[in-house]
Design an enzyme around this catalytic site. Structure first.
Site, PDB file in Angstrom:
ATOM      1  N   GLY A 133       4.792  -1.486   2.568  1.00  0.00           N
ATOM      2  CA  GLY A 133       4.072  -0.254   2.307  1.00  0.00           C
ATOM      3  C   GLY A 133       4.986   0.954   2.220  1.00  0.00           C
ATOM      4  N   HIS A 142       0.810  -1.215   0.000  1.00  0.00           N
ATOM      5  CA  HIS A 142       0.000   0.000   0.000  1.00  0.00           C
ATOM      6  C   HIS A 142       0.846   1.268   0.000  1.00  0.00           C
ATOM      7  CE1 HIS A 142       0.821   0.796   4.306  1.00  0.00           C
ATOM      8  NE2 HIS A 142       0.842  -0.519   4.414  1.00  0.00           N
ATOM      9  N   ASP A 143       0.365   2.256  -0.731  1.00  0.00           N
ATOM     10  CA  ASP A 143       0.978   3.590  -0.801  1.00  0.00           C
ATOM     11  C   ASP A 143       2.342   3.595  -1.482  1.00  0.00           C
ATOM     12  OD1 ASP A 143      -1.046   5.172   0.866  1.00  0.00           O
ATOM     13  OD2 ASP A 143      -0.461   3.601   2.281  1.00  0.00           O
TER      14      ASP A 143
END
Length: 258
Positions: free
Chosen positions: A139, A121-122
């Protein structure tokens, strides 16, 4: 003839260009947008909000746009954005962002993401990058243009992988990798620069020689980072490539791989 296999499931809110191909047993969920010329293989799951650009190819058993497993995530609306001309091979997993960061995972153009790789994520992937089989990004990882991560490379959260850098197979990266640097090992250590990659991409012999000298300043002369940055200032003013190398060190937030 329809380009969407009748065994695929397409959410009514999904937006697909007219020539998008979707293979059997694939699921295109709500709020997914797919650009022209993109091919979705069989048994692929796409979950939104996700925007996929033009002329991408996603192979079987990939999961693209799934919720992040980050324990902070409570179902907030977050996104995945994928550019154009990417190849995503078998079994790849890519998660959307979190509101605690950018609320978006971003992949640029012309990337090759090989089988069973994971993008957390991100994370932000630039252009012309290669993630070889089973590479895993935690992440908030940034991978700059033309970086190559060899098979089974592991990258700690919040690390930045510099432009034109290279990791050897099985490397465990816990600090930022400066631009152009080759790293290898667990934990990863700097070994050299990616001179072969530079030559293949048309770097001048003068720029390569300047980068070779810059590498020695940082890694071979016993300087602190601050001392090395000061010594590189003159060369960075003359060679844009050295400026990129110097800037990637100066902006490191986790320290650099030494």
């Amino acid at each position: 003839m329809s380009l969407i296999d009748p065994r695929a499931i397409i959410d009514p809110s999904a937006r697909l260009a007219a020539d998008v191909q979707v293979g059997p047993w694939s699921i295109v969920g709500a709020e997914v947008e797919i650009g022209e010329g993109t091919v979705i293989g069989p048994h692929v799951v796409l979950k939104g909000p996700t925007k996929i650009g033009k002329h991408n190819r996603i192979y079987q058993f990939s999961s693209v746009g799934e919720d992040t497993p980050d324990l902070k995530y409570k179902g907030e609306p977050t996104r995945l954005v994928i550019g154009d001309h990417n190849v995503i091979r078998e079994g790849v997993t890519i998660h959307r962002g979190t509101v605690q960061d950018r609320a978006e995972t971003t992949i640029g153009d012309h990337n090759l993401i090989m089988a069973y790789a994971h993008i957390g994520h991100d994370s932000v992937i630039g252009n012309h990058c290669i993630l070889v089989n089973n590479t895993a990004l935690a992440g908030h990882v940034h991978v700059d243009d033309w970086a190559i991560l060899s098979g089974y490379t592991l990258v700690h959260q919040y690390c930045r992988i510099g432009a034109h850098s290279f990791s050897g197979m099985g490397s465990a990266i816990g600090k930022d990798v400066p631009a152009y640097v080759t790293v290898f090992g667990n934990p990863a250590e700097a070994r050299s620069m990616n001179f072969e990659g530079m030559r293949r991409r048309g770097f001048s012999s003068e720029a390569i020689h300047a980068l070779r000298r810059a590498y020695k300043v940082v890694y071979r002369q016993g300087h602190t980072v601050e001392e090395a940055l000061a010594e590189l200032a003159e060369s960075a003013a003359q060679f844009p490539e050295v400026a990129v190398f110097r800037d990637s060190i100066q902006s490191a937030t986790r320290g650099i791989t030494r």
